[in-house]
Every structure is written in C-alpha cells, then in structure tokens.
Motif scaffolding. Structure first.
Motif, mmCIF file in Angstrom:
data_model
loop_
_atom_site.group_PDB
_atom_site.id
_atom_site.type_symbol
_atom_site.label_atom_id
_atom_site.label_comp_id
_atom_site.label_asym_id
_atom_site.label_seq_id
_atom_site.Cartn_x
_atom_site.Cartn_y
_atom_site.Cartn_z
ATOM 1 N N ARG A 1 92.466 71.382 35.686
ATOM 2 C CA ARG A 1 92.234 72.793 35.101
ATOM 3 C C ARG A 1 92.713 72.709 33.801
ATOM 4 O O ARG A 1 92.268 74.015 32.897
ATOM 5 N N GLU A 2 93.715 72.257 33.323
ATOM 6 C CA GLU A 2 94.339 72.168 31.952
ATOM 7 C C GLU A 2 93.763 71.134 31.076
ATOM 8 O O GLU A 2 94.274 71.537 29.728
ATOM 9 N N VAL A 3 92.692 70.629 31.410
ATOM 10 C CA VAL A 3 92.254 69.694 30.156
ATOM 11 C C VAL A 3 91.361 70.133 29.346
ATOM 12 O O VAL A 3 90.456 71.360 29.628
ATOM 13 N N ASP A 4 90.985 69.948 28.231
ATOM 14 C CA ASP A 4 89.929 70.366 27.225
ATOM 15 C C ASP A 4 88.675 69.856 27.630
ATOM 16 O O ASP A 4 87.585 70.876 27.454
ATOM 17 N N ALA A 5 88.326 68.792 28.079
ATOM 18 C CA ALA A 5 87.004 68.570 28.535
ATOM 19 C C ALA A 5 87.015 67.566 29.421
ATOM 20 O O ALA A 5 87.975 67.064 29.872
ATOM 21 N N ILE A 6 86.008 67.596 30.375
ATOM 22 C CA ILE A 6 85.744 66.622 31.581
ATOM 23 C C ILE A 6 84.899 65.230 31.077
ATOM 24 O O ILE A 6 83.899 65.499 30.426
ATOM 25 N N VAL A 7 85.533 64.137 31.500
ATOM 26 C CA VAL A 7 85.020 62.915 31.198
ATOM 27 C C VAL A 7 84.217 62.467 32.727
ATOM 28 O O VAL A 7 84.973 62.016 33.332
ATOM 29 N N HIS A 8 83.139 62.443 32.767
ATOM 30 C CA HIS A 8 82.319 62.388 34.176
ATOM 31 C C HIS A 8 81.653 60.948 34.276
ATOM 32 O O HIS A 8 80.646 60.743 33.462
ATOM 33 N N VAL A 9 82.467 59.861 34.982
ATOM 34 C CA VAL A 9 81.962 58.535 34.790
ATOM 35 C C VAL A 9 80.916 58.476 36.013
ATOM 36 O O VAL A 9 80.970 58.892 36.984
ATOM 37 N N VAL A 10 79.828 58.144 35.717
ATOM 38 C CA VAL A 10 78.646 57.914 36.542
ATOM 39 C C VAL A 10 78.205 56.457 36.732
ATOM 40 O O VAL A 10 77.897 55.651 35.649
ATOM 41 N N ARG A 11 78.025 55.944 37.824
ATOM 42 C CA ARG A 11 77.509 54.659 37.936
ATOM 43 C C ARG A 11 76.032 54.472 37.668
ATOM 44 O O ARG A 11 75.310 54.987 38.207
#
Length: 364
Positions: free
Chosen positions: A93-103
């Motif tokens: 919740r405190e991050v600036d952006a989400i890195v969504h790893v997709v296979r």
C-alpha cells in the motif's frame, strides 16, 4: 522511489527481485516460497556518474536508488485469506507503483498454479484480488466517515467520493481508470488504494525471446495490448537471464549483453518505465567530495529540488548555478563552460531538467 513486485506464484517474481537487488530472496518451483515480503534496494544505473567522478576526481559516487518490495505469490481468494492471505497486500500500500510480473513462457518443468499459461487470465486474477482488498478498505472508511458526515460537509463529500469509487470497483474496474475531477483525484490519494497505483507489467519470457524484445511471442503481444488499453507500461524480461547477469561485474555484463544483441539490462528498462509512468526525472550534483543523482518529479522548481538535498537549502534558497552535463564534459572544465556563457544563474521559478548539474546557493 518504491516499487512493489506482485504476481501469481511461480511467474518469476522472486527470481526478478534477486536479479534487481542481489538480495538473495529465496526462489523455488513451488507456491509461497517467499514467506515474508522481501525488501531490497537497487542503484539506478547512470553512466554519467562515473564520468563526472573521473572529471572531478571525486571521493564518492552516490547513485539514485529504488526500493523493491517482493510480495509472496498471490492466488485467487488472497483478499479473503486464501494462500497466505491478504496480509501481504498491506505491504504494497505504501509503494509508488506496482510491478506486475506476468509469465509469458512455456515450460513443463515449471508448475503454473492454474495449470496453463494465460497472461490475461493471470493479470485479471491479481487485479480482482487488489479490487476486493480495496473494496474492504473503502467499506471500513465509509463506515467510519458516515458517522460524522451529516454535520460535516468535508466528510459528506468524502463519503460521496468513496461510494463513487466503490461502485466503480464493484464493476470490476481499477480505481485508477475512474474519471475524477482534480480535487477528487487529489483526495483519492489519501485512501492509498492498490488499484489506483500506476502499474508496470514485466513480461517474463525465455532467453530466446529477449533479442527481439518479445516481438514474436504471442503472450507478450496480449500483455502489450492489455497495457495499452489500461494506460500501463510494459517491459520484456527474462528473469532467469537477469539473475545470471547479476552475478557478473560491469565489464562481463556489457559483453554478455552484446553477445545476446541487447543494449540494456532489465533494470535499465524497468527504471525507464518507472520514471515514465511516475513522471520522474533526475538532476546531478558534482564536486571533489561527491557525485550524486537526485530523483525528482518532472516540473519541480529549483528551491524544491534543493530541498531534496536538505530542507535548509530550500528554506534559504538564493539561486542555482546550472550547467548542462554534455556541455561540461565536451568543454572539459567548469571554467571553460562559464567562459562560454553555459553556466546559468537560475532563480526560484526555474524548472529543473534532466542533465542539469546544479550548485545551490542558500543562506539560513
């Protein structure tokens, strides 16, 4: 800058985290091998710093940094306690952006939690868990704010906005795609919703797909189409290859990348995507004691940029002496740049640019 790495189990999250931070998070071919969220710090690659260090014979180089938070693999139902539950969602919740790893690779030796590779299904599974988690947060806030809303216009406006966001989420949408006024968008930031955060998709491919940046990979094509429709960024990575790269020194790394026909590493690509989606840039300070990069929002004015170094610099700001990096290096000395009129004196309304080397003058 803090980035949270999410994804289903066994998509390459912890492998990517290891490569980015060299922090040694455990990674294995089974779900939930990351029991706690791992936090690591990576230096932002910046070749200018070494050049400036040699130029000034500096004692120290301090690059900008990125904090990475690696969350345990999420599964369907995580927001309601499935797998390791939603305790991990709180960590991002405190991050600036989400890195969504997709296979985006086929490998019968690597188990997929849903039995087959389908990047859009995987993305939507994670998104639903983020949506459910946000709805829970919003419902709690509505219950709390509603008690005083009858006699408080600000609270009444907050409840109205929360109800609006909740209705949007319940339709399966991400909060970040909801059209809001500037005032509403600013207020939504206070709620710290996961689905309002910018998302960067890391399309994890086999090493063979790296050379053409995944152009021939149908899974990557689907992720790119999805990201384009949702205002997200995408970068192609082979997490396993990056982990191998992380073990090499800089010279060996350059040779490895050249042999593979690549011009930049995964970290380079991720930093570019992060800076782009978050609207960031950087400026430099340089001298015999230290060469350093500072990360700021695009549009930041000189006094606020000075405040990144120390609050006294902003409070007592007088002026900024600015020289462009390329001008300084090509002319060979600060004095030569000054004689050519390329060292500028800028005031409090100057908007700092990338490649600015700045000396701040202040008085407190």
């Amino acid at each position: 800058m803090k980035l949270g790495i999410v994804g289903l189990p066994n998509v390459g999250k912890s492998t990517l985290f290891n490569a980015l931070t060299k922090a040694g998070a455990e990674s294995a071919n089974y779900p939930f091998c990351t029991i706690d969220s791992n936090i690591g710090v990576a230096a932002v690659p910046d070749k200018r710093l070494k050049v400036l260090s040699d130029f000034y014979d500096s004692e120290k180089i301090t690059p900008a940094t990125v904090d990475f938070v690696d969350i345990a693999g999420l599964v369907k139902g995580a927001s309601h306690g499935e797998g390791l539950g939603n305790q991990f969602l709180a960590n991002i919740r405190e991050v600036d952006a989400i890195v969504h790893v997709v296979r985006c690779f086929d490998d019968e030796n690597v188990v997929h939690v849903d039995g087959s590779v389908d990047p859009i299904r995987d993305i939507e599974t994670i998104n639903l868990e983020l949506i459910f988690s946000d709805i829970e947060i919003i419902e709690r806030r509505i219950a709390k704010s509603s008690r005083g809303a009858r006699n408080d216009k600000a609270l009444a406006a907050e409840v109205a906005l929360l109800e609006k966001i909740k209705a949007w989420l319940e339709q399966g949408n991400m909060a970040g795609t909801l059209e809001l006024s500037e005032e509403e968008a600013e207020q939504m930031k206070e709620f710290n919703l996961l689905t309002s955060k910018p998302t960067i998709f890391a399309a994890n491919v086999s090493e063979e797909d790296l050379a053409d940046d995944g152009a021939g990979n149908p899974y990557v094509a689907k992720v790119r189409d999805y990201a384009a429709a949702n205002g997200s960024e995408v970068f192609v990575v082979s997490a396993k290859t990056e982990e191998e790269l992380a073990e090499l020194d800089e010279e060996e790394k350059e040779m490895f990348l050249q042999d593979m026909g690549l011009s930049e590493s995964c970290l380079d690509k991720l930093i570019k995507a992060s800076f782009s989606i978050l609207g960031l840039t950087s400026f430099l300070t340089a001298g015999p004691k230290e060469v350093r990069a500072w990360t700021i929002k695009k549009g930041t004015k000189a006094p606020q940029a000075a405040g990144k170094i120390h609050s006294d610099f902003e409070r007592g700001f007088i002026k900024a002496e600015v020289v462009n990096y390329d001008d300084l290096i090509s002319l060979g000395s600060y004095n030569a740049a000054r004689e050519k009129g390329l060292v500028r004196i800028e005031g409090k309304d100057y908007v700092v640019r990338d490649d600015d080397i700045i000396l701040f003058r202040f008085n407190v």
